[in-house]
Design a protein around this motif. Sequence first.
Motif, PDB file in Angstrom:
ATOM      1  N   LYS A   8       0.825  -1.127  -0.155  1.00 18.89           N
ATOM      2  CA  LYS A   8       0.015   0.050   0.125  1.00 18.89           C
ATOM      3  C   LYS A   8       0.828   1.129  -0.001  1.00 18.89           C
ATOM      4  O   LYS A   8       0.408   2.225  -0.657  1.00 18.89           O
ATOM      5  CB  LYS A   8      -0.785   0.044   1.185  1.00 18.89           C
ATOM      6  N   ARG A  11       2.220   1.796  -3.406  1.00 20.50           N
ATOM      7  CA  ARG A  11       1.216   2.199  -4.371  1.00 20.50           C
ATOM      8  C   ARG A  11       1.027   3.818  -3.911  1.00 20.50           C
ATOM      9  O   ARG A  11       0.934   4.499  -5.033  1.00 20.50           O
ATOM     10  CB  ARG A  11       0.120   1.497  -4.203  1.00 20.50           C
ATOM     11  N   GLN A  18      -5.630   1.653  -6.716  1.00 20.67           N
ATOM     12  CA  GLN A  18      -5.710   0.249  -6.776  1.00 20.67           C
ATOM     13  C   GLN A  18      -6.149  -0.334  -8.090  1.00 20.67           C
ATOM     14  O   GLN A  18      -5.774  -1.235  -8.786  1.00 20.67           O
ATOM     15  CB  GLN A  18      -6.657  -0.270  -5.904  1.00 20.67           C
ATOM     16  N   ARG A  29      -9.221  -5.378  -9.124  1.00 23.57           N
ATOM     17  CA  ARG A  29      -9.133  -4.456  -7.797  1.00 23.57           C
ATOM     18  C   ARG A  29      -9.173  -5.026  -6.643  1.00 23.57           C
ATOM     19  O   ARG A  29      -8.299  -4.831  -5.738  1.00 23.57           O
ATOM     20  CB  ARG A  29      -9.855  -3.257  -8.211  1.00 23.57           C
ATOM     21  N   ILE A  32      -5.890  -6.421  -5.532  1.00 25.74           N
ATOM     22  CA  ILE A  32      -5.066  -5.644  -4.715  1.00 25.74           C
ATOM     23  C   ILE A  32      -5.405  -5.349  -3.534  1.00 25.74           C
ATOM     24  O   ILE A  32      -4.663  -5.267  -2.608  1.00 25.74           O
ATOM     25  CB  ILE A  32      -4.924  -4.343  -5.903  1.00 25.74           C
ATOM     26  N   SER A  33      -6.597  -5.234  -3.476  1.00 23.80           N
ATOM     27  CA  SER A  33      -7.183  -4.698  -2.154  1.00 23.80           C
ATOM     28  C   SER A  33      -7.042  -5.817  -1.009  1.00 23.80           C
ATOM     29  O   SER A  33      -6.553  -5.648   0.061  1.00 23.80           O
ATOM     30  CB  SER A  33      -8.586  -4.488  -2.055  1.00 23.80           C
TER      31      SER A  33
END
Length: 196
Positions: A8, A11, A18, A29, A32-33
């Motif tokens: 995180k 990013r 995301q 997405r 990624i979360s």
Amino acid sequence: MKFGNHLKQERLQRKFTQQKVAHDLNVSRQTISSWETEHSYPDIGSLIRLSDYYQVSLDQLLKEDTGMTEYLKKQEILKSIKPIIWILTAIDIIFLGFLILSLFNIIKLTTLVSVIIFVMGVLNITAMFILTHFRNKIEIKTDNQSNHFKILIFLTALSLIASITFYFAGQYKFSGLFSGIFASLLVIMIVRKFKK
């Protein structure tokens, strides 16, 4: 720093959403979360792509996070167990083949050979259940577990049908065998249902 927090942070430093990271890495997405919240971990290939994408070494990504390291170790163990499960499954199929061939008098088995094959099959099925239990114990919860339960339901129904069919065909030893398998699978289903 934990793996998810590290992802995180990388990013956010680059001011990526995301959605953008997901698009660039060709994943959803939600994936990624899930990685960032550590509800799941990426596989080795995705881990390497993340390392290249954020230009961060794998060592930096994995350092100080025992959860990710444990996940990777479990995946390696699971990978090594799969061939054993396939071999046991093949032996079970051969065992059932002998039973079916002897049922239809295609091959004649002596009493001693029948007992040996029966004991071998029971021991093999027991080993299969123990190995599957071990795999499920170390496996991280996935959507595959609902598939496993569906397969368990199918096998339970199949063993019940086989038991009834053999009973009406007058083949009581096979009916008894499949009744035992049915009862075992039923107990496993009940135990798994109450564990949740």
